[in-house]
Design an enzyme around this catalytic site. Structure first.
Site, PDB file in Angstrom:
ATOM      1  N   ARG A 119     -25.073  -2.749   8.319  1.00  0.00           N
ATOM      2  CA  ARG A 119     -24.741  -4.158   8.064  1.00  0.00           C
ATOM      3  C   ARG A 119     -25.006  -5.045   9.278  1.00  0.00           C
ATOM      4  NH1 ARG A 119     -19.333  -5.093   4.508  1.00  0.00           N
ATOM      5  NH2 ARG A 119     -20.281  -4.594   2.505  1.00  0.00           N
ATOM      6  N   LYS A 124       0.850  -1.183   0.000  1.00  0.00           N
ATOM      7  CA  LYS A 124       0.000   0.000   0.000  1.00  0.00           C
ATOM      8  C   LYS A 124       0.891   1.240   0.000  1.00  0.00           C
ATOM      9  CE  LYS A 124      -4.163   1.789   2.234  1.00  0.00           C
ATOM     10  NZ  LYS A 124      -5.251   1.476   3.182  1.00  0.00           N
ATOM     11  N   GLU A 127     -18.948  -6.232  10.703  1.00  0.00           N
ATOM     12  CA  GLU A 127     -19.876  -5.475  11.531  1.00  0.00           C
ATOM     13  C   GLU A 127     -20.892  -6.363  12.240  1.00  0.00           C
ATOM     14  OE1 GLU A 127     -18.334  -2.872   8.223  1.00  0.00           O
ATOM     15  OE2 GLU A 127     -19.235  -4.877   8.324  1.00  0.00           O
TER      16      GLU A 127
END
Length: 646
Positions: free
Chosen positions: A410, A296, A382
């Site tokens: 969610r 990243k 979640e």
């Protein structure tokens, strides 16, 4: 416009078709130009940064090899897609990302035919791509619609930046790998060991066992040709032997057991290696998974060294990097929560903090360092976060779930079934409630007051300022049962914060901010300041409602006797929101009082600044005043009476 002298190749690429006009040998140079252009453009505009730098080579390879947009590439998560947008006709507008009427920060179907599936939340790509592959298979077989193009269409899901930690990804893998009619689907796992924070969990550890497997893949493919039908006894035996043998060397057993042919891991920044693998997999039948390893922030040293800090940035000078603003800054609501959590944890050993992969965004960095044994990052999960909290509460702990409003959607089933029905002692600290702004509809918290207030046993609070936010958090924590404190993104009006953690508010009691006449403005949460301004100008009563559930019934009935009408104001959709609760209360009491409901529209808001979106919805001070005068023109006919602050 792009400078053709600095970007001689990229300046000639207005679509993937242009990219495919270049020789394969030029692709590394194109990737370097794309990386430099991304750094330059995000430096001007701000936006998601590190994830896009990590998929430069993959994006170039996919659009060069596949016939997009006819071939489908489904991205996950969406903040990886700035390079994709640059290559698909939005290069000269990428500097407008997140701005009003500018390029969307995530894939958006109505923005481009190359954005095959809209995504803001993570871990949806495999499900969506599988759905496309199944539909194309039926089209090709003549069982649905026109199958002229479907027979040759390829479908690729790119999942990365932590998205593989969510359960939905495994539901899709399980379905795809277990189908009798195997779908032709390629899943590219972009493994950078990061989401917004560091990835956590057992899968991350498994993927860390990196080893090459080209020889084994070659043996496997040769064996498939020799053994034929995968259902015959010799083929089944060899497949089981191969999976166990391969599992000793590479992190493939899980995917192979789920029915995917695993390839990798390979270096995701090596274009020749990428193309070599993709060319092979492109023509293979059945579910395929390509595991690539990337960094990243690749190619920008500061981002590689601070992958969390450079996940998303404001405008910056690429030569200097991101520089913090000098001087003291007002605390955000997230800061208020983070400080409260640590202060309450010091006094209450039963407090446990839970986040679904949003340590930085939800303000748990300090808590994670000071109370590591009481801090739980469950990754992008979640649903699990909510039920984990429920289990903790069953044993007498006091869990605090720190979660964005849009992400709590969610876990809604778990909030209802696992927490509320059982009346468990869980506090939800809901960040990014209401209008969020530049990230667009997928990140807006516009629905939470509606979906929370209809749940029995819930206490729902919305603070008007920073100190009230702290008081409400203590109130919810001390309350026995499920409670939610919903606060907006960014800073508040700048009210001084009392350090006490013992200050609580009486449940269901509102606060009259100013006494006027004629109309009472009933404001919820972040809209209180704008309501006060409009109320002062027109001489109206203004109430900081504080509680969405339960409402202050006694005060509302009192005000209904002395006012000609109510106006409810909230940064939530009007449909089913806090104002609807007020109307229901009046109806239940048999009162036919005129009520004007001001809030967010029955539409998904586009990306723009928070201020722009509040103004468009008419819930800034000017918009509130205009709506009041439109409904009650007589308010403008006489000078407003004197008002009394309370």
């Amino acid at each position: 416009m792009i400078d053709p002298d600095r970007y001689p190749r990229l300046s000639r690429i207005d679509s993937p078709a242009d990219l495919r006009g270049f020789d394969e040998a030029e692709l590394p140079a194109i990737a370097e130009e794309l990386r430099a252009f991304l750094i330059e453009s995000v430096g001007k505009s701000g936006g998601h940064f590190g994830a896009g730098l990590g998929v430069i080579e993959l994006t170039v390879a996919l659009h060069w090899l596949y016939d997009t947009p006819d071939d489908r590439i489904v991205w996950d998560v969406g903040h990886q897609t700035y390079p994709h947008k640059i290559l698909t006709g939005r290069r000269d507008r990428i500097h407008t990302v997140k701005q009003k009427d500018g390029v969307a920060p995530f894939p958006k179907r109505e923005e481009s035919e190359y954005d095959t599936f809209g995504v803001g939340h993570s871990s949806t790509s495999i499900s969506a791509a599988l759905g496309m592959a199944i539909a194309n298979g039926l089209l090709a077989a003549g069982q649905a619609g026109d199958g002229d193009k479907a027979a040759s269409r390829k479908v690729v899901a790119v999942i990365g930046d932590g998205a593989m930690t969510a359960g939905m990804a495994y539901e899709a893998l399980n379905h795809a790998g277990g189908m009798d009619q195997e779908p032709d689907l390629l899943v590219v796992l972009n493994d950078n060991r990061m989401s917004i924070s560091e990835n956590v969990g057992g899968l991350t550890k498994m993927l860390g066992r990196l080893s090459g497997s080209r020889t084994l893949n070659a043996i496997r493919e040769g064996g498939k040709k020799l053994l034929g039908d995968k259902h015959n006894a010799p083929a089944r035996f060899v497949k089981r032997w191969e999976e166990h043998w391969k599992g000793m060397f590479v992190p493939s057993t899980l995917f192979e057991e789920m029915g995917f042919h695993y390839t990798g891991p390979i270096d995701g920044h090596d274009i020749p290696a990428l193309l070599g693998a993709l060319k092979t997999l492109k023509n293979l039948k059945g579910p395929q998974l390509l595991h690539i390893v990337t960094t990243k922030g690749k190619g920008y040293e500061l981002a590689e060294g601070d992958q969390i800090g450079y996940h998303a940035v404001g405008p910056f000078d690429p030569e200097k990097g991101v520089v913090g603003k000098a001087g003291a800054k007002k605390p955000t609501y997230t800061d208020v929560f983070g400080d409260w959590l640590c202060d309450m944890a010091a006094a209450e050993p039963k407090l446990l903090g839970i986040t679904p992969a949003m340590r930085e965004g939800s303000g748990l960095v300090r808590f994670s360092r000071e109370y590591p044994q009481r801090y739980f990052d469950v990754a992008i999960a979640e649903q699990h976060a909510v039920t984990l909290a429920a289990g903790m509460a069953c044993e007498g702990a006091k869990p605090v779930v720190a979660i964005y409003s849009t992400f709590l959607q969610r876990g809604y089933d778990q909030l209802v079934h696992d927490v509320a029905i059982q009346k468990l002692d869980v506090l939800f600290a809901i960040d990014r409630g209401g209008v969020v702004g530049p990230d667009g509809a997928t990140h807006a918290g516009n629905l939470d007051l509606s979906y929370l207030r209809c749940v029995p046993n819930m206490v729902v609070m919305a603070p008007a300022d920073e100190n009230e936010c702290r008081q409400m958090l203590s109130t919810g924590f001390r309350h026995e049962g499920p409670a939610a404190v919903r606060y907006p993104r960014g800073t508040g009006p700048g009210v001084a914060i009392d350090a006490a953690i013992t200050d609580t508010l009486p449940i269901g009691k509102a606060e009259v901010r100013q006494r006027g006449s004629r109309i009472a403005l009933l404001a919820f949460g972040a809209t209180v300041a704008a309501a006060e301004q409009a109320g002062r100008e027109l001489g109206l009563t203004v109430v900081n409602m504080r509680f969405v559930k339960p409402l202050d019934r006694a005060l509302l009935l009192e005000l209904a006797q002395s006012h000609a009408g109510f106006a409810t104001i909230e940064d939530n959709v009007v449909a089913g929101g806090a104002g609807s609760g007020v109307a229901e209360l009046l109806s239940d009491a048999g009162l036919a009082l005129p009520v004007l409901h001001l809030g967010l529209p029955d539409a998904f808001q586009h990306h723009a600044s928070r201020e722009d979106l509040l103004a468009e919805a008419g819930i800034d001070a000017a918009g509130i005043r205009a709506s009041l005068l439109k409904r009650w023109p007589e308010l403008a006919d006489s000078a407003p009476p004197r008002i009394a602050a309370v």
